[in-house]
Design an enzyme around this catalytic site. Structure first.
Site, short mmCIF file in Angstrom:
data_model
loop_
_atom_site.label_atom_id
_atom_site.label_comp_id
_atom_site.label_asym_id
_atom_site.label_seq_id
_atom_site.Cartn_x
_atom_site.Cartn_y
_atom_site.Cartn_z
N CYS A 2 0.80 -1.21 0.00
CA CYS A 2 0.00 0.00 0.00
C CYS A 2 0.84 1.27 0.00
CB CYS A 2 -0.86 -0.04 1.23
SG CYS A 2 -1.14 1.52 2.02
N ARG A 27 5.19 -0.35 -5.54
CA ARG A 27 5.13 -1.05 -4.25
C ARG A 27 4.20 -2.26 -4.31
NH1 ARG A 27 6.60 2.64 0.14
NH2 ARG A 27 5.08 1.70 1.51
N TRP A 82 -3.24 -2.82 -0.80
CA TRP A 82 -2.87 -4.23 -0.91
C TRP A 82 -3.68 -4.92 0.18
CZ3 TRP A 82 -0.56 -8.28 1.81
CH2 TRP A 82 -0.15 -9.36 1.02
N ASN A 108 -2.53 2.36 5.94
CA ASN A 108 -1.59 1.31 5.55
C ASN A 108 -1.31 0.44 6.76
OD1 ASN A 108 1.96 1.26 4.76
ND2 ASN A 108 0.40 -0.24 4.37
N GLY A 109 -1.42 -0.87 6.57
CA GLY A 109 -1.10 -1.78 7.66
C GLY A 109 -2.32 -2.57 8.08
N GLU A 479 16.77 -19.19 -4.83
CA GLU A 479 16.38 -17.88 -5.39
C GLU A 479 15.84 -18.06 -6.82
OE1 GLU A 479 15.58 -15.03 -4.89
OE2 GLU A 479 16.02 -13.88 -6.68
N LYS A 483 12.26 -16.84 -8.39
CA LYS A 483 12.12 -16.04 -9.62
C LYS A 483 11.06 -16.66 -10.53
CE LYS A 483 13.49 -12.95 -8.82
NZ LYS A 483 13.86 -12.71 -7.53
N GLU A 486 7.37 -16.39 -8.90
CA GLU A 486 6.72 -15.08 -8.85
C GLU A 486 6.60 -14.41 -10.21
OE1 GLU A 486 8.94 -12.55 -6.16
OE2 GLU A 486 10.79 -12.80 -7.26
N HIS A 502 17.05 -37.89 -1.61
CA HIS A 502 16.37 -38.10 -0.32
C HIS A 502 14.87 -37.84 -0.42
CE1 HIS A 502 20.17 -38.82 1.60
NE2 HIS A 502 20.64 -37.68 1.13
N LYS A 596 5.75 -5.24 -3.72
CA LYS A 596 7.20 -5.03 -3.66
C LYS A 596 7.63 -4.65 -2.25
CE LYS A 596 11.15 -3.57 -5.99
NZ LYS A 596 11.62 -4.93 -6.23
N1 GLU Z 1 -5.67 -3.49 6.11
C1 GLU Z 1 -6.15 -2.52 5.17
C2 GLU Z 1 -7.05 -3.14 4.13
O1 GLU Z 1 -7.07 -4.33 3.95
C3 GLU Z 1 -5.02 -1.73 4.53
C4 GLU Z 1 -4.15 -2.59 3.67
C5 GLU Z 1 -3.02 -1.81 3.03
O2 GLU Z 1 -2.01 -1.56 3.70
O3 GLU Z 1 -3.16 -1.47 1.84
O4 GLU Z 1 -7.76 -2.41 3.50
#
Ligand code: GLU
Length: 601
Positions: A2, A27, A82, A108-109, A479, A483, A486, A502, A596
């Protein structure tokens, strides 16, 4: 993950915010929204213009936004989401408003205690499934029930939230914008000695086109922007805080594709120069950190995902080059090692963005035990940089594709240098890496890419790919698997060459693709034998090696660069994953479900 960008000033705010959101796209996000505060007082009934959309911002331009906001605005906030709580829908996209429609919030969070808070807000009308929506309603509740003013209500609401978060709230009546930070970054951009323009963003890239003067909001602090300028205060005590203006001298690098179809392939090709840039470090600092490693009672290299694999490479490098035992630990597991930490422990934290929540938590754990922390970063001014005792920049320039390429090899280059410095052989390490840098420059030519493209055509329908490596290149096998997973959604798994027998060997059938990374070192013979074991069971062997071998069905030549082999060996897989993605019609810059900058745990 986000992104937040807020603006208050004399420019058309929604436009500044839209451009800022485009800068934050790298991001990673799944939906987006903008809220703009109407200039005219007669719009009191409907003070906010809101746009919310699912998917990418893409070609959306100012005309589209101005039509949507249908008026003038000089205060606006944008958000790329996100999703963590609630599906990817327009309803769940931010901003979220309170019942009165006068308070708008982007966040965000994660609000860990959102269920509990929601339960206490029974009379409020919720329109989304997000955790975020409790924030505007809680502010509204505190303003009405406890008769707090907007700023006090934001402070109390922020203090009530559990978990790592940052949010920006606008009040249409007071025309104030408040930003609160609890564990997730928010940075203020401003013109010094001028109260005319303010930016609030998750990272500086969102506003670096306008100003390089910043002020940091630290954890458990808030900032309020209104007609009178900006004021900082503590979330806990409410005390006013004085902040310094810091100038950022960091060039984000070109955010354009420079003629390439995607950022990913552009960034792969930039490795022609980035290895050399990475080793351009201050000798005194490298030697000082090498001394820290030598004198530490326990060194932990900590990172997540790809950076976690570069930490594993470091474990092998330090063992082989400097005879030093160090531990590589996945950041989200680090707290389980806290029993070993003392003030004599050293932590080297690795992250491209410097904002990875899992690494930040690991640093918190380390700090709580007085552990010295040195970071390896690619984004200047990031939270990790400020949370660490010292740091190295890996100098890869802005990495826009979600999938990391040039930052990875730059990290490995700096870690290799550090291993040589720890062995008292800094100059030898530099020579080795300069040679590797020029070998990568030669390797990345159009013919090389064509050869890998041909292989991509063969692998495009394969569901599974196995990758094997040993020693320094065992983490590179892991790694390489990341790659492929993703970038082109291939089920790929990396193994130490000796491990196949094994268990995983049972999965090999006629035509199963297996990439064998064969460095020209002490692991070579065993690797060839492991590849032969796979071939004997029908496997199709793709050899990544300086020399061809009869066991290889397809050979991807890499230069022989000694202990810098992890750098050159991952590059063909980066290109392969890119071309398989393109052939499958996948946008390699923005893989589904991934971000990201991982700002949630
Ligand atoms: N937890 C919030 C949501 O799901 C914010 C997520 C984010 O950081 O974009 O909307």
């Amino acid at each position: 993950m986000c992104g937040i960008i807020a603006y208050a000033g004399n420019k058309p705010a929604a436009n500044v915010v839209l451009e800022g959101l485009k800068k934050l796209e790298y991001r990673g996000y799944d939906s987006w929204g903008i809220v703009a505060l109407a200039d005219k007082a007669e719009n009191a009934e409907r003070p906010f213009y809101v746009i919310k959309r699912v998917g990418k911002i893409g070609g959306i331009n100012w005309d589209y936004v101005s039509e949507a906001i249908r008026g003038e605005s000089h205060v606006a906030v944008g958000h790329t989401r996100w999703s963590t709580h609630g599906g990817v829908t327009e309803q769940n996209a931010h901003p979220h408003l309170d019942c009165s429609g006068k308070i708008a919030v982007v966040h965000n969070g994660i609000v860990d205690n959102h269920q509990e808070i929601r339960a206490g807000l029974g009379s409020h009308r919720f329109l989304s499934q997000t955790d975020t929506e409790v924030i505007p309603h809680l502010i509204e509740e505190l303003m009405s029930k406890e008769e707090l003013d907007f700023i006090a209500a934001v402070r109390k609401a922020a203090s009530t939230l559990k978990g790592r978060s940052a949010f920006v709230a606008i009040n249409s009546e007071t025309r104030q914008m408040a930003a609160a930070r609890k564990g997730t970054p928010l940075i203020i951009g401003l013109h010094e000695n001028s109260n005319e323009e303010f930016f609030i963003a998750s990272d500086v890239t969102a506003f670096l086109d306008y100003t390089n003067k910043v002020m940091y909001i630290d954890d458990n602090e808030m900032a309020v922007v209104d007609g009178g300028g900006i004021a900082f205060s503590s979330l806990t005590s409410g005390n006013e805080l004085k902040k310094r203006v810091v100038e950022i001298h960091w060039h984000v690098g070109s955010a354009e594709k420079d003629g390439y179809d995607h950022f990913l392939i552009k960034e792969v090709m930039e490795q022609k120069h980035t290895i050399a840039a990475a080793i351009n470090q201050d000798d005194a600092k490298i030697l000082a950190v090498a001394n820290d490693v030598k004198s530490a009672f326990g060194t932990f290299f900590v990172g997540c995902g790809t950076a976690g694999k570069t930490c594993m490479v470091a474990e092998y490098l330090f063992s082989k080059i400097s005879g030093k035992h160090i531990n590589s630990v996945v950041a989200s597991e680090f707290s389980n090692y806290q029993h070993y930490l003392t003030p004599k422990t050293l932590m080297i934290a690795v992250s491209q963005s410097g904002e990875t929540a899992d690494v930040l938590e690991a640093i918190d754990v380390a700090k709580s035990k007085n552990v010295r922390v040195v970071s390896l970063l690619n984004v200047f001014g990031s939270t990790m940089m400020r949370a660490s005792d010292d740091f190295f920049m890996v100098n890869a320039g802005a990495e826009r594709a979600v999938v990391s390429t040039k930052a990875t090899t730059a990290q490995i280059a700096v870690l290799t240098l550090l291993a040589y410095a720890t062995a008292g052989k800094l100059q030898e390490g530099k020579l080795l890496l300069m040679n590797a840098a020029s070998a990568v420059n030669d390797m990345l030519n159009p013919r090389y890419e064509e050869r890998i493209k041909k292989l991509a055509l063969q692998l495009v329908d394969k569901k599974d790919v196995f990758i094997i490596g040993r020693g320094l290149n065992y983490p590179i096998a892991l790694e390489a698997a990341i790659k492929l997973q993703e970038t082109c959604y291939t089920h790929a798994q990396g193994f130490a060459g000796g491990e196949l027998k094994h268990g995983p060997l049972a999965l090999i059938e006629d035509g199963t693709a297996c990439i064998a990374i064969v460095a020209n070192d002490e692991t070579k013979q065993d690797m060839i034998s492991n590849a032969a074991e796979v071939k004997a069971r029908g496997g199709y062997i793709i050899g990544i090696a300086p020399e061809n071998n009869e066991v290889f069905d397809y050979w991807l030549k890499v230069p022989d660069v000694g202990n810098a082999s992890p750098i050159v060996n991952i590059i063909p897989v980066q290109i392969l994953a890119y071309h398989i993605a393109v052939l499958r019609g996948i946008n390699p810059d923005y893989p589904r479900n991934l971000a990201k900058v991982c700002t949630t745990k």
